[in-house]
Scaffold this motif. Sequence first.
Motif, PDB file in Angstrom:
ATOM      1  N   ARG A 162       0.313   3.069  -3.200  1.00  0.00           N
ATOM      2  CA  ARG A 162      -0.959   4.468  -3.293  1.00  0.00           C
ATOM      3  C   ARG A 162      -0.593   5.259  -2.500  1.00  0.00           C
ATOM      4  O   ARG A 162      -1.166   6.932  -2.541  1.00  0.00           O
ATOM      5  CB  ARG A 162      -1.505   3.795  -3.507  1.00  0.00           C
TER       6      ARG A 162
ATOM      7  N   GLU B 222       0.946  -1.178   0.310  1.00  0.00           N
ATOM      8  CA  GLU B 222       0.055   0.265   0.014  1.00  0.00           C
ATOM      9  C   GLU B 222       0.703   1.422  -0.203  1.00  0.00           C
ATOM     10  O   GLU B 222       0.004   2.475  -0.402  1.00  0.00           O
ATOM     11  CB  GLU B 222      -0.977  -0.093   1.769  1.00  0.00           C
TER      12      GLU B 222
ATOM     13  N   ARG C 258       1.652   8.517  -3.465  1.00  0.00           N
ATOM     14  CA  ARG C 258       0.830   9.574  -3.949  1.00  0.00           C
ATOM     15  C   ARG C 258      -0.111   9.953  -3.925  1.00  0.00           C
ATOM     16  O   ARG C 258      -0.430  11.489  -4.201  1.00  0.00           O
ATOM     17  CB  ARG C 258       0.616   8.333  -4.932  1.00  0.00           C
TER      18      ARG C 258
END
Length: 793
Positions: A175, A172, A178
């Motif tokens: 992500r 994870e 980002r």
Amino acid sequence: MVFLGILAGLAAPAWSQSGGAATTVAPPINVDVTLNRARAQIDRVQRGLRGAVGDAELVELRADAQDAQTQAEAAVAQLDPQLAGVKARLAELGPPPVGAPEAADVAAQRAQLIRSSGRLDSQTKLARLISVEAGQAMEQIQTSRRSQFQARLGERTDSVLGRRFWSGLVTEWPRDSRRVAPLAAEASRLFLAIPGQVVAGLSFVILVIIALRLAVGRTLRRLTTTRVPRGRLRRSLYAVAQVLLAVAVPGLIAWLLRVGLSWPGDLSDTMDELLGRMVGLVLFGGVVAGLGHALLAAERPSWRLPKVDDATARGLRWHPLIVAVIIVVGLLAQHLAADVNAGLSVTVVLDCTNGLLIGLVLANGLARVRKLHRAALRDVENHGLPVRPLWLVALLSLAWVTLAFSVTSILVGYVALGSFLARQVVWVATVLSSTYLLTVLIGDGCNSLLAVTKRAGEAGGSQALLGARCQALVLLSGLGRLVVILFALMLLAIPLGEGPSEWIARFQQLYTGISIGEARIRPTAVLLAVLLLVFGFAGLKILRQWLLDSYLPTTGMDSGMRTSSATLFGYAGYVLVVALSLSVAGIGLERVAWIASALSVGIGFGLQAVVQNFVSGLILLAERPVKVGDWVSLDDVEGDIRRISVRATEIQMWDRSTVVVPNSEFITKVVRNVTRANPMGRVQIRVPMPVATDPDQARDLILGAFCEHSGVLDEPAPSVLLDGIDASGLLFIATGYVGSPRLAASVRSDLLFDILKRLREAGLALSSPTTMLLAQSSPPVLAAVAAAPLAPE
């Protein structure tokens, strides 16, 4: 209460991440529109509660329900006076005439008033129904939030010690990175967009704040040493000032940083909320660090408030600051993760890290306390180091168990529960430390004022005023501590699912009133009633004293009548003040009929004697068969009446002791009042003399003693009577009168001494009592007497 208020304001965002605030609505102008809007809000809340909603949605629904309740209660407050006015006008019109036509204008007015009464009554009922439904909805929301909170604490994730957890975090992480990137880019853009002169100005202001902090710290130390009187007050004031400085300086710096980043003016909602949370967390961290610094006082041991040895204080001096930094950074990171909607693994890692760091630092602090305390015991085993009280040992043991359970829960996967327990330890310690500091400050302040008051009394002040001031200070100290403790209990309940908005709603409900039967009690009205009662009693006491000292002495009344009149005035005033206080509190006299009924039953069973004495006291004050200053005799009690109260009468005996006699004794028994009709006293002396005494010489001698004594009155004139002549001699009775019965004993003693002296100088003797001498005869004499013949008759 300042930093307790800060704790209350920061509790929800810092601990339970709950939002929402109480919405205050101005009194509505259009009642129909307001009620329709409130009805729509309640319907929306009830529809929302039927589905599955999260904590954030529940907070919004609670705000809507609270807003609807506020609007409904405002409508009720506006409608009640209008409805009462319409009913009063209808009552003035009276019932319509029977069998006769009513005037057209009166009939039209009556019809209009009836329509208005019906409309206002229906609106009032609707508003109260909405208020009740809103209260029920808020209770349901609160129950749901508690259930969700308990469910979150019971959730288990993969253990941080397991490989599976870290593999999920690695998956994870890209992500989540980002998701954080736009917020980081915005922060970088905002920082670069700040003008250089603004950066320089803010930096200069921050440096000035730090310099002022150092200067104010030295000034406070000097002022508390030189200006504040010796005692604990200077230490508690200095400790509170240290906490306030620790809160204000970091908070101002954090606020300036927020102002700097907000200078370009195009902040996103997420960034603005994050900066606001940063300021709040920094303020809370200042409270934690400031309390530790103020209570440990490692650099000034003589100013330390709690009984902590120097080694322990020095060993723990950095722990509060470390805990404050961990809390600020950790909770800010958690809020950041929540704002960017980070994945579960990142959220759990942040929560786990924060909880473990807090738990380990606190455990290290407890271990150091234990180690340093044992070392201190070994060092001063012959000097008597104070033994820890049982409650402190129990509290430390509970903290150990909680921290051990917290760390274990985090390691096995119950991260939410473990981190919550770790933060809860910090929260409880912060609230208890704040409560301790404030209660000590209140106690020290009142004790200092009490010492000043006592010194003023010793210098010649009024003892009655001194006693009243001392009592007021003691009551103020107890009331202040009670308020602080109650506020601390409220703060301790906040992390368990309730935030400040819930407490504000509770306070608003208390303000609007509590229904008890048909009566509605409002705390503000009760407070006004208590103030009226206190000031009314104080005013009556002052007025009664003025009557006794100034007015009544000019009326020509005697002292007993003046005292009785002032007492009756006081009783009537007390009844009037109590009635007015009940009316202000919202309890009319007609609403206390059930109290009178209950009292009548109580009187019938157990209060007969009390009521009998009370009524007897009123009779004594009104009819005045006895009054203050009278010399009375009742059974075996004899003395002067010093005070007649509502229940009993105080009589001072001759030995200066006081006997308290119930008032009913003066009504139901025979009372001898020596000074009621005639304030004079009688002195009577009996002088026995031989038969050969010249009676005229004896009378003149005794009467001269009476006439020449200054205490014997000339009118009625003293007299000497010859009371009898018999074989034992003459008996003279001399009688004189004095100004008061209280003088009779001393005057009689003086007269006896004087008469004895005069008789001795005149060569007159007093008669001796007739005596009979019995002698025991020998046996031969008795035998001769028995053998002698009887003489003929």
